[in-house]
Scaffold this motif. Structure first.
Motif, PDB file in Angstrom:
ATOM      1  N   THR A   1       0.835  -1.208   0.000  1.00 30.97           N
ATOM      2  CA  THR A   1       0.000   0.000   0.000  1.00 30.97           C
ATOM      3  C   THR A   1       0.868   1.257   0.000  1.00 30.97           C
ATOM      4  OG1 THR A   1      -1.731  -1.206   1.193  1.00 30.97           O
ATOM      5  CG2 THR A   1      -1.845   1.202   1.234  1.00 30.97           C
ATOM      6  N   LEU A   2       1.921   1.252   0.802  1.00 26.80           N
ATOM      7  CA  LEU A   2       2.833   2.409   0.827  1.00 26.80           C
ATOM      8  C   LEU A   2       3.482   2.632  -0.534  1.00 26.80           C
ATOM      9  CD1 LEU A   2       4.574   1.921   4.276  1.00 26.80           C
ATOM     10  CD2 LEU A   2       2.953   3.706   3.647  1.00 26.80           C
ATOM     11  N   TRP A   3       3.884   1.557  -1.197  1.00 22.81           N
ATOM     12  CA  TRP A   3       4.545   1.699  -2.499  1.00 22.81           C
ATOM     13  C   TRP A   3       3.568   2.228  -3.540  1.00 22.81           C
ATOM     14  CZ3 TRP A   3       7.806   1.924   0.625  1.00 22.81           C
ATOM     15  CH2 TRP A   3       8.809   1.032   0.961  1.00 22.81           C
ATOM     16  N   ILE A   4       2.311   1.820  -3.464  1.00 23.50           N
ATOM     17  CA  ILE A   4       1.305   2.338  -4.395  1.00 23.50           C
ATOM     18  C   ILE A   4       1.143   3.848  -4.199  1.00 23.50           C
ATOM     19  CG2 ILE A   4      -1.160   2.308  -4.966  1.00 23.50           C
ATOM     20  CD1 ILE A   4      -1.052  -0.759  -4.280  1.00 23.50           C
ATOM     21  N   ILE A   5       1.030   4.264  -2.950  1.00 26.32           N
ATOM     22  CA  ILE A   5       0.883   5.693  -2.654  1.00 26.32           C
ATOM     23  C   ILE A   5       2.123   6.470  -3.092  1.00 26.32           C
ATOM     24  CG2 ILE A   5       0.687   7.370  -0.764  1.00 26.32           C
ATOM     25  CD1 ILE A   5      -1.030   5.186   0.690  1.00 26.32           C
ATOM     26  N   TYR A   6       3.310   5.929  -2.816  1.00 25.74           N
ATOM     27  CA  TYR A   6       4.541   6.604  -3.210  1.00 25.74           C
ATOM     28  C   TYR A   6       4.636   6.708  -4.731  1.00 25.74           C
ATOM     29  CZ  TYR A   6       9.391   8.095  -3.178  1.00 25.74           C
ATOM     30  OH  TYR A   6      10.545   8.811  -3.357  1.00 25.74           O
ATOM     31  N   GLY A   7       4.252   5.646  -5.438  1.00 22.50           N
ATOM     32  CA  GLY A   7       4.270   5.665  -6.902  1.00 22.50           C
ATOM     33  C   GLY A   7       3.341   6.719  -7.465  1.00 22.50           C
ATOM     34  N   ILE A   8       2.167   6.850  -6.871  1.00 23.42           N
ATOM     35  CA  ILE A   8       1.234   7.891  -7.309  1.00 23.42           C
ATOM     36  C   ILE A   8       1.855   9.267  -7.058  1.00 23.42           C
ATOM     37  CG2 ILE A   8      -1.006   8.971  -6.824  1.00 23.42           C
ATOM     38  CD1 ILE A   8      -2.039   6.075  -6.251  1.00 23.42           C
ATOM     39  N   GLY A   9       2.531   9.406  -5.919  1.00 25.77           N
ATOM     40  CA  GLY A   9       3.207  10.665  -5.616  1.00 25.77           C
ATOM     41  C   GLY A   9       4.295  10.994  -6.617  1.00 25.77           C
ATOM     42  N   LEU A  10       5.044   9.996  -7.047  1.00 24.03           N
ATOM     43  CA  LEU A  10       6.085  10.232  -8.056  1.00 24.03           C
ATOM     44  C   LEU A  10       5.485  10.702  -9.369  1.00 24.03           C
ATOM     45  CD1 LEU A  10       8.514   7.201  -7.586  1.00 24.03           C
ATOM     46  CD2 LEU A  10       8.932   9.597  -7.006  1.00 24.03           C
ATOM     47  N   MET A  11       4.333  10.166  -9.700  1.00 27.98           N
ATOM     48  CA  MET A  11       3.701  10.508 -10.968  1.00 27.98           C
ATOM     49  C   MET A  11       3.025  11.879 -10.939  1.00 27.98           C
ATOM     50  SD  MET A  11       2.162   6.734 -11.790  1.00 27.98           S
ATOM     51  CE  MET A  11       0.943   7.321 -12.890  1.00 27.98           C
ATOM     52  N   THR A  12       2.586  12.303  -9.776  1.00 26.11           N
ATOM     53  CA  THR A  12       1.783  13.533  -9.719  1.00 26.11           C
ATOM     54  C   THR A  12       2.525  14.742  -9.155  1.00 26.11           C
ATOM     55  OG1 THR A  12       0.891  12.897  -7.554  1.00 26.11           O
ATOM     56  CG2 THR A  12      -0.378  12.258  -9.510  1.00 26.11           C
ATOM     57  N   THR A  13       3.567  14.534  -8.353  1.00 28.96           N
ATOM     58  CA  THR A  13       4.252  15.672  -7.730  1.00 28.96           C
ATOM     59  C   THR A  13       5.756  15.543  -7.883  1.00 28.96           C
ATOM     60  OG1 THR A  13       4.231  14.525  -5.618  1.00 28.96           O
ATOM     61  CG2 THR A  13       2.474  16.113  -5.994  1.00 28.96           C
ATOM     62  N   PRO A  14       6.296  15.873  -9.053  1.00 28.76           N
ATOM     63  CA  PRO A  14       7.749  15.805  -9.227  1.00 28.76           C
ATOM     64  C   PRO A  14       8.449  16.848  -8.341  1.00 28.76           C
ATOM     65  CG  PRO A  14       6.713  16.783 -11.152  1.00 28.76           C
ATOM     66  CD  PRO A  14       5.610  16.344 -10.236  1.00 28.76           C
ATOM     67  N   ARG A  15       9.561  16.448  -7.774  1.00 27.25           N
ATOM     68  CA  ARG A  15      10.340  17.329  -6.902  1.00 27.25           C
ATOM     69  C   ARG A  15      11.762  17.419  -7.440  1.00 27.25           C
ATOM     70  NH1 ARG A  15       7.576  13.596  -2.731  1.00 27.25           N
ATOM     71  NH2 ARG A  15       8.386  12.296  -4.348  1.00 27.25           N
TER      72      ARG A  15
ATOM     73  N   CYS B   1       4.977  -2.901  -8.258  1.00 25.61           N
ATOM     74  CA  CYS B   1       5.583  -3.683  -7.169  1.00 25.61           C
ATOM     75  C   CYS B   1       4.683  -3.679  -5.935  1.00 25.61           C
ATOM     76  CB  CYS B   1       6.965  -3.126  -6.829  1.00 25.61           C
ATOM     77  SG  CYS B   1       8.204  -3.511  -8.082  1.00 25.61           S
ATOM     78  N   GLY B   2       4.025  -2.567  -5.658  1.00 27.92           N
ATOM     79  CA  GLY B   2       3.092  -2.503  -4.547  1.00 27.92           C
ATOM     80  C   GLY B   2       1.899  -3.424  -4.754  1.00 27.92           C
ATOM     81  N   LEU B   3       1.364  -3.449  -5.967  1.00 29.91           N
ATOM     82  CA  LEU B   3       0.241  -4.342  -6.258  1.00 29.91           C
ATOM     83  C   LEU B   3       0.643  -5.809  -6.142  1.00 29.91           C
ATOM     84  CD1 LEU B   3      -1.351  -2.450  -9.296  1.00 29.91           C
ATOM     85  CD2 LEU B   3      -2.334  -2.733  -7.004  1.00 29.91           C
ATOM     86  N   VAL B   4       1.830  -6.134  -6.629  1.00 32.15           N
ATOM     87  CA  VAL B   4       2.328  -7.516  -6.523  1.00 32.15           C
ATOM     88  C   VAL B   4       2.459  -7.909  -5.053  1.00 32.15           C
ATOM     89  CG1 VAL B   4       4.330  -9.009  -6.956  1.00 32.15           C
ATOM     90  CG2 VAL B   4       3.442  -7.543  -8.774  1.00 32.15           C
ATOM     91  N   ALA B   5       2.991  -7.011  -4.226  1.00 30.22           N
ATOM     92  CA  ALA B   5       3.120  -7.291  -2.792  1.00 30.22           C
ATOM     93  C   ALA B   5       1.751  -7.482  -2.146  1.00 30.22           C
ATOM     94  CB  ALA B   5       3.889  -6.170  -2.094  1.00 30.22           C
ATOM     95  N   CYS B   6       0.778  -6.678  -2.546  1.00 29.66           N
ATOM     96  CA  CYS B   6      -0.578  -6.812  -1.983  1.00 29.66           C
ATOM     97  C   CYS B   6      -1.213  -8.143  -2.379  1.00 29.66           C
ATOM     98  CB  CYS B   6      -1.458  -5.655  -2.438  1.00 29.66           C
ATOM     99  SG  CYS B   6      -1.059  -4.084  -1.637  1.00 29.66           S
TER     100      CYS B   6
END
Length: 146
Positions: A23-37, A63-68
């Motif tokens: 779940t954390l990796w899914i959220i982090y991946g969405i963050g990478l896609m939507t908020t570049p830093r 990877c997050g989905l596979v882990a879930c």
């Protein structure tokens, strides 16, 4: 209240860890896609030169989905989920380490422990909750009626 208890029994410690990290990796991946830093892009320049940040976001999500999905499997049949959960922070930790060592982004070294911590957690959960493997098929059986 019976449903959460049933899920907890079904997942166990291994499944709960995989579901949490997934779940954390899914959220982090969405963050990478939507908020570049800018700092993140500089720190991960070693790997963002291979694929864009959007693609890395997708990789974290996959990877997050596979882990879930692996979280629902029995202990011993979920090893691939641990590998999927460990892959993104390992790759990114090495990229940050390289960026700090080469001077590309000197502050990157400070993020390496944050990426290594989930790996430590995954290794501990996998080692402590992993099933003992039999050395041979005769183990556990007594011969001659003993």
């Amino acid at each position: 209240m019976a449903a959460p208890a049933a899920w907890r029994r079904r997942l166990g410690w291994r499944g709960t860890a995989l579901l949490s990290y997934g779940t954390l990796w899914i959220i982090y991946g969405i963050g990478l896609m939507t908020t570049p830093r800018a700092g993140l892009i500089r720190a991960a320049s070693v790997i963002t030169s291979l694929m864009g940040l959007h693609c890395w976001g997708v990789a974290w999500i996959v990877c997050g989905l596979v882990a879930c999905v692996a979280a629902t499997r029995r202990s011993g049949r979920d090893t691939w989920g641990f590998a999927a959960a460990a892959a993104p922070p390992t790759i990114w930790g090495l990229a940050y380490l390289a960026a700090g060592a080469t001077g590309e982004y000197r502050q990157a070294w400070a993020s390496v422990p944050l990426l290594a911590a989930p790996l430590g957690g995954l290794l501990i959960i996998a080692a402590v909750t992993g099933r003992r493997r039999r050395i041979c098929t005769c183990e556990g059986r007594r011969r001659d009626g003993q």
